[in-house]
Design an enzyme around this catalytic site. Structure first.
Site, short mmCIF file in Angstrom:
data_model
loop_
_atom_site.label_atom_id
_atom_site.label_comp_id
_atom_site.label_asym_id
_atom_site.label_seq_id
_atom_site.Cartn_x
_atom_site.Cartn_y
_atom_site.Cartn_z
N LYS A 1 50.27 52.78 7.51
CA LYS A 1 49.33 53.82 7.11
C LYS A 1 49.70 55.14 7.77
CE LYS A 1 45.39 51.45 7.86
NZ LYS A 1 45.74 50.05 7.76
N1 GLU Z 1 43.71 46.09 12.15
C1 GLU Z 1 44.81 45.26 11.71
C2 GLU Z 1 45.67 46.05 10.73
O1 GLU Z 1 45.24 47.06 10.19
C3 GLU Z 1 44.35 44.00 11.06
C4 GLU Z 1 43.79 43.04 12.04
C5 GLU Z 1 43.33 41.70 11.46
O2 GLU Z 1 43.14 41.59 10.25
O3 GLU Z 1 43.16 40.78 12.27
O4 GLU Z 1 46.80 45.65 10.50
#
Ligand code: GLU
Length: 306
Positions: free
Chosen positions: A242
């Site tokens: 992102k």
């Molecule tokens: N915040 C993580 C990400 O954007 C995902 C974490 C999860 O799904 O456990 O890759």
């Protein structure tokens, strides 16, 4: 914090880090977790993983939520924000500390990289501060003593997995040198607090799951099921990110990207072009089949979402 009761309604979640607009890879994770929860008549929650404040981009959380909405990915309950959950993470560390599981570590990343063997995900922490800080060293981070039996689970897509966390990763960080709580701790505390029964997320997190299971066991939390979806890779083999604004998805024209995400998840295409996003979901949910999701990463080549 309430653990889900057996037979209770299933609860899935999507947990983006608001470091930029939603890209196609995160859309695949959102679509897979949403379809899995909703097809089972379950709830689907959204949690903003905005712990790493220096990486959070102002406005990104709102933009992600607007995009989810445009794609018909409507969530239940209010959106959770990890930046508001510091007390819960601190309480979990206290609980672990009472078990003698936590110790301060004075090592820098550079020192660890120099003295460590390569592990499942980066250098294996060699245990330098495990029996006390070396003289003259100040504490930087807090680590979990990771010892315990090897942990196994059956991933719903990848099948049986097993990892000896202490050997493959070593004692891992719970609170970072900059004072922020680590992802591994926060995700476990929050999945439990939100009563998540089924974690469906990208395959880049497959190797994190045993660390999360160790924490669940130490904290007395129930363990959700896990399914790790194919990652969508950029043409050069990198994971989409992102923060690098890779393949942003166009909220004004959601259907092409939605169909593409559905295909990346190995699902059969609708028999005719759906007439809009809600028509797509009306058709798609009864057809969702986790058994069709491929256990591999999909390069997206020069894929565009339009
Ligand atoms: N915040 C993580 C990400 O954007 C995902 C974490 C999860 O799904 O456990 O890759």
């Amino acid at each position: 914090m309430t653990a889900p009761t057996p037979g209770a309604r299933r609860r899935g979640r999507f947990a983006p880090s608001p470091t930029g607009p939603l890209h196609f890879g995160s859309l695949v994770a959102a679509v897979g977790s949403f379809a899995d929860a909703r097809a089972a008549g379950g709830a689907w929650l959204v949690r903003m993983e905005d712990l790493d404040r220096p990486r959070v981009v102002p406005g990104a959380a709102d933009a992600i939520l607007r995009t989810l909405d445009a794609f018909g990915l409507h969530w239940d309950a209010s959106v959770a924000f990890q930046s508001r959950r510091t007390d819960a993470y601190a309480a979990a560390i206290e609980q672990l500390a009472r078990q003698g599981r936590v110790y301060p570590c004075g090592c820098t990343r550079r020192e660890i990289a120099l003295g460590a063997l390569p592990g499942a995900e980066g250098p294996i922490y060699p245990g330098t501060c495990r029996h006390g800080l070396p003289p003259g060293r100040a504490p930087r981070s807090l680590r979990l003593r990771a010892h315990g039996p090897a942990l196994g689970f059956v991933d719903r897509i990848h099948g049986p997995q097993r990892q000896d966390v202490a050997r493959a990763v070593g004692d891992f960080v719970l609170r970072r040198a900059d004072g922020l709580h680590a992802y591994q701790l926060a995700v476990v505390v929050d999945d439990a607090a939100q009563g998540i029964t089924d974690v469906v997320r990208g395959a880049d997190l497959l190797l994190s799951t045993p660390r999360q299971m160790r924490l669940q066991a130490c904290l007395g939390l129930s363990q959700p099921t896990y399914a790790h979806l194919p990652l969508v890779l950029a043409a050069d083999g990198r994971k989409l990110s992102k923060s690098q604004a890779d393949l942003p998805v166009d909220a004004a024209h959601p259907l092409p990207a939605l169909l593409r995400a559905w295909a990346v998840l190995g699902q059969a295409p609708p028999p005719a072009a759906p007439d809009g996003v809600s028509a797509f979901w009306d058709w798609a949910l009864p057809h969702w089949d986790m058994g069709r999701v491929p256990a591999r990463n999909g390069p997206c080549g020069n894929m565009t979402t339009a």
